[in-house]
Motif scaffolding. Sequence first.
Motif, PDB file in Angstrom:
ATOM      1  N   PHE A  83       0.821  -1.209   0.000  1.00  0.00           N
ATOM      2  CA  PHE A  83       0.000   0.000   0.000  1.00  0.00           C
ATOM      3  C   PHE A  83       0.856   1.260   0.000  1.00  0.00           C
ATOM      4  CE2 PHE A  83      -2.603   3.192   2.396  1.00  0.00           C
ATOM      5  CZ  PHE A  83      -3.597   3.353   1.438  1.00  0.00           C
ATOM      6  N   GLU A  84       1.994   1.207   0.674  1.00  0.00           N
ATOM      7  CA  GLU A  84       2.852   2.390   0.812  1.00  0.00           C
ATOM      8  C   GLU A  84       3.487   2.822  -0.509  1.00  0.00           C
ATOM      9  OE1 GLU A  84       5.402  -1.203   1.128  1.00  0.00           O
ATOM     10  OE2 GLU A  84       3.472  -0.599   2.020  1.00  0.00           O
ATOM     11  N   ARG A  85       3.481   1.955  -1.500  1.00  0.00           N
ATOM     12  CA  ARG A  85       4.056   2.319  -2.800  1.00  0.00           C
ATOM     13  C   ARG A  85       3.006   2.332  -3.913  1.00  0.00           C
ATOM     14  NH1 ARG A  85       5.835  -3.041  -1.830  1.00  0.00           N
ATOM     15  NH2 ARG A  85       5.128  -4.505  -3.454  1.00  0.00           N
ATOM     16  N   PHE A  86       1.742   2.353  -3.540  1.00  0.00           N
ATOM     17  CA  PHE A  86       0.695   2.313  -4.556  1.00  0.00           C
ATOM     18  C   PHE A  86       0.669   3.583  -5.406  1.00  0.00           C
ATOM     19  CE2 PHE A  86      -3.863   2.429  -5.929  1.00  0.00           C
ATOM     20  CZ  PHE A  86      -3.789   1.323  -6.760  1.00  0.00           C
ATOM     21  N   ASN A  87       1.273   4.649  -4.905  1.00  0.00           N
ATOM     22  CA  ASN A  87       1.351   5.874  -5.711  1.00  0.00           C
ATOM     23  C   ASN A  87       2.016   5.615  -7.058  1.00  0.00           C
ATOM     24  OD1 ASN A  87       3.775   5.591  -3.903  1.00  0.00           O
ATOM     25  ND2 ASN A  87       4.501   7.279  -5.175  1.00  0.00           N
ATOM     26  N   THR A  88       2.931   4.648  -7.103  1.00  0.00           N
ATOM     27  CA  THR A  88       3.596   4.347  -8.377  1.00  0.00           C
ATOM     28  C   THR A  88       2.602   3.803  -9.400  1.00  0.00           C
ATOM     29  OG1 THR A  88       4.219   2.101  -7.668  1.00  0.00           O
ATOM     30  CG2 THR A  88       5.768   3.889  -7.202  1.00  0.00           C
ATOM     31  N   MET A  89       1.598   3.060  -8.936  1.00  0.00           N
ATOM     32  CA  MET A  89       0.581   2.529  -9.836  1.00  0.00           C
ATOM     33  C   MET A  89      -0.405   3.624 -10.264  1.00  0.00           C
ATOM     34  SD  MET A  89       1.275  -0.650 -10.432  1.00  0.00           S
ATOM     35  CE  MET A  89       2.895   0.096 -10.630  1.00  0.00           C
ATOM     36  N   LEU A  90      -0.727   4.511  -9.343  1.00  0.00           N
ATOM     37  CA  LEU A  90      -1.605   5.627  -9.687  1.00  0.00           C
ATOM     38  C   LEU A  90      -0.977   6.509 -10.758  1.00  0.00           C
ATOM     39  CD1 LEU A  90      -2.705   6.464  -6.054  1.00  0.00           C
ATOM     40  CD2 LEU A  90      -4.230   5.663  -7.861  1.00  0.00           C
ATOM     41  N   GLU A  91       0.334   6.638 -10.689  1.00  0.00           N
ATOM     42  CA  GLU A  91       1.048   7.455 -11.676  1.00  0.00           C
ATOM     43  C   GLU A  91       1.239   6.705 -12.991  1.00  0.00           C
ATOM     44  OE1 GLU A  91       4.575   8.368  -9.512  1.00  0.00           O
ATOM     45  OE2 GLU A  91       3.519   9.648  -8.066  1.00  0.00           O
TER      46      GLU A  91
END
Length: 221
Positions: A83-91
């Motif tokens: 969850f802590e690196r999900f920003n990479t998928m959003l981007e």
Amino acid sequence: QYCYRFAKAHPKHYLFAACEVPDLPDAVREIEKYLKLGGVAIAELKFGVECDSLEMQRLYQVAADYRVPVLMHWEHKMYNYGFERFNTMLEKHPRTTFIGHAQTWWANIDKNHKDQAVLYPKGKVTPGGLTDRYLSDYANMYGDLSAGSGLNAFNRDEDHARQFIQRHQDKLFYGSDCNDQDGQGSKCSGAQMIAAIRRLSPSKDIERKLLYRNAKRVFRI
């Protein structure tokens, strides 16, 4: 298939979504089959896989291609790791609409939430947690209010909940995530969440967004 048949038998009341275990060889084919039949979402992705695995990313791409949202069940060390690196998928997948849900999603509204093993934290909330930031920073991230986790997030700090609703009024929508056989009382988180939305929404207009209009828009119904 059962859900599809049920929804088709009750078209005035039900729609359906598509789902399959993401790392099965025919996952994409199975999901596409039901999206072509009218599925309005890929839901609920609740599997013990990395959120940024190639298998999951294939499903994110399918969601973008068919213009349907993906419902993600976030539960620490159980479902959708990272969850802590999900920003990479959003981007990486800006055309994919993601919906966050479940314990880890709602625990992380709090900037001071450190122990991810605590799934139902209590007490005052400090704004700026990962969930708060994902909703604020990414146009393709939404939040599902359902279940005991969503209800706990609102009830633990009602002052914060009012501000949170105001801040993300176009990003949140109601869900029950329980069988709701009673329709009321302590066993029915869905009824309790409806009451919480009505109690905590800053205005009637925002209440209607959370209970109806946001979902209508995101699910294109």
